[in-house]
Design an enzyme around this catalytic site. Sequence first.
Site, PDB file in Angstrom:
ATOM      1  N   ARG A  64       0.991  -5.009  -5.448  1.00 12.25           N
ATOM      2  CA  ARG A  64       1.056  -6.178  -4.557  1.00 12.25           C
ATOM      3  C   ARG A  64       1.243  -7.381  -5.467  1.00 12.25           C
ATOM      4  O   ARG A  64       0.513  -7.544  -6.439  1.00 12.25           O
ATOM      5  CB  ARG A  64      -0.232  -6.310  -3.754  1.00 12.25           C
ATOM      6  N   GLY A 118       0.832  -1.204   0.000  1.00 14.66           N
ATOM      7  CA  GLY A 118       0.000   0.000   0.000  1.00 14.66           C
ATOM      8  C   GLY A 118       0.862   1.247   0.000  1.00 14.66           C
ATOM      9  O   GLY A 118       1.827   1.328   0.766  1.00 14.66           O
ATOM     10  N   ASP A 176       2.368  -0.788  11.549  1.00 11.03           N
ATOM     11  CA  ASP A 176       2.268  -2.140  12.104  1.00 11.03           C
ATOM     12  C   ASP A 176       3.560  -2.944  11.978  1.00 11.03           C
ATOM     13  O   ASP A 176       3.537  -4.160  11.951  1.00 11.03           O
ATOM     14  CB  ASP A 176       1.116  -2.893  11.409  1.00 11.03           C
ATOM     15  N   ARG A 185      -5.411  -2.199   8.680  1.00  9.50           N
ATOM     16  CA  ARG A 185      -5.373  -3.652   8.430  1.00  9.50           C
ATOM     17  C   ARG A 185      -5.701  -4.373   9.736  1.00  9.50           C
ATOM     18  O   ARG A 185      -6.860  -4.397  10.108  1.00  9.50           O
ATOM     19  CB  ARG A 185      -4.000  -4.072   7.895  1.00  9.50           C
ATOM     20  N   ARG A 197      19.597  10.554  -3.623  1.00  9.69           N
ATOM     21  CA  ARG A 197      20.592  11.611  -3.371  1.00  9.69           C
ATOM     22  C   ARG A 197      21.727  11.120  -2.482  1.00  9.69           C
ATOM     23  O   ARG A 197      22.897  11.466  -2.701  1.00  9.69           O
ATOM     24  CB  ARG A 197      19.899  12.835  -2.766  1.00  9.69           C
ATOM     25  N   ASP A 229      -0.153   2.058   8.269  1.00 12.86           N
ATOM     26  CA  ASP A 229      -0.684   1.246   9.376  1.00 12.86           C
ATOM     27  C   ASP A 229       0.160   1.297  10.654  1.00 12.86           C
ATOM     28  O   ASP A 229      -0.335   0.974  11.731  1.00 12.86           O
ATOM     29  CB  ASP A 229      -0.799  -0.227   8.936  1.00 12.86           C
ATOM     30  N   THR A 275       4.391   2.566   5.722  1.00 15.06           N
ATOM     31  CA  THR A 275       2.993   2.130   5.609  1.00 15.06           C
ATOM     32  C   THR A 275       2.177   2.997   6.557  1.00 15.06           C
ATOM     33  O   THR A 275       2.662   3.336   7.644  1.00 15.06           O
ATOM     34  CB  THR A 275       2.795   0.645   5.977  1.00 15.06           C
ATOM     35  N   ASP A 279       5.851  -5.067   6.168  1.00 11.97           N
ATOM     36  CA  ASP A 279       6.357  -6.424   6.411  1.00 11.97           C
ATOM     37  C   ASP A 279       6.292  -7.316   5.172  1.00 11.97           C
ATOM     38  O   ASP A 279       7.164  -8.160   4.964  1.00 11.97           O
ATOM     39  CB  ASP A 279       5.568  -7.076   7.557  1.00 11.97           C
TER      40      ASP A 279
END
Length: 321
Positions: A73, A12, A130, A172, A26, A128, A126, A104
């Site tokens: 994905r 995502g 997570d 999620r 850079r 999330d 992300t 992950d």
Amino acid sequence: MVKKIAILTSGGDAPGMNACTRACIRAGLAEGKDMYVIYDGFRGLVEGDIKQVNKDFTQDIINRGGTIIRSARLPEFKEPAVLEKAAQQLNDFEIDALIGIGGDGTFRGLGDLSKHGIKVVGIPATIDNDVGSTDETIGFSTALNTICDCVDKLKDTSGSHQRCSLIEVMGRHCGDLAMFAALAEGAEGVICVEHPLHEDVLFRKLRKMKAQNKSHAIIIVSENLLDIKELAKKIEEKTGFDTRTEVLGRLQRGGSPVAHDRILAARLADKAVTLLVKGEVAHGKIVGVKNNQIVDFEIQEALAMKHEHTHGLRDLIDKLQ
Ligand code: F6P
């Protein structure tokens, strides 16, 4: 010695991915390395959609949302033949090292690729938040601010109509966006894995609010947990609160990254490139931030780490409600 480094974004998209791509390019150029981008994540890697870039490529992207090298994905990336093809593409371009920006899932893909002799480094990005091996991921702060903007607006209309608003946020299977948003908004309720729903407690609280003429209520709900429309119906039946539902959806993933995410992106990107340049990556590493220090872990060690960031927040949210 690493001479050519490629970068991809995967999973995502998250605000700050462009700032991170920019900083990687850079930092690599500053060390005299040849820098490449791979379009469409692991899919583009398998298909060989790889391009050498210079500083011009990084102009005016630090503030842009999304990811200009796009993301995808690719569940089949774990299949041996697909991995073999990906490794072959890197060999054909004589690329020695790959930086993957994502979560992950991206890190698992990098880990599998490292077994084919490619040096890899993962950078956590992300919305999330997570990822166990870092206290914060690139994109989380921006998404949280976006949620707060939306909830502020919803509060206006919710108050005007004396309603209860159930607002579903992403994450999620992780409640960080919900918990942090609830704290930042002083929400009347939060429902997520780390703070599960106790219907009786919620209904009692809303009935009490109604009795005391508290004009409206905001309840933040994590995605993938329950049907908010069903819960809204129950709230109306059990408490008398006129109730509406809102799903913020992918709005949370878009927009210009806040300064915090841009700075985090720069710090993590610089660490990733430095590890490669100094020859500190034997197979694969993941960079992150722990207690405001930039750190790195072996990939498998990082993937085994548990995410426990909201411990302590739960009691604070309840106390301040
Ligand atoms: O991982 C980021 C995220 O936005 C999650 O919060 C959400 O569950 C998922 O991606 C949605 O993915 P997609 O846009 O591919 O449906």
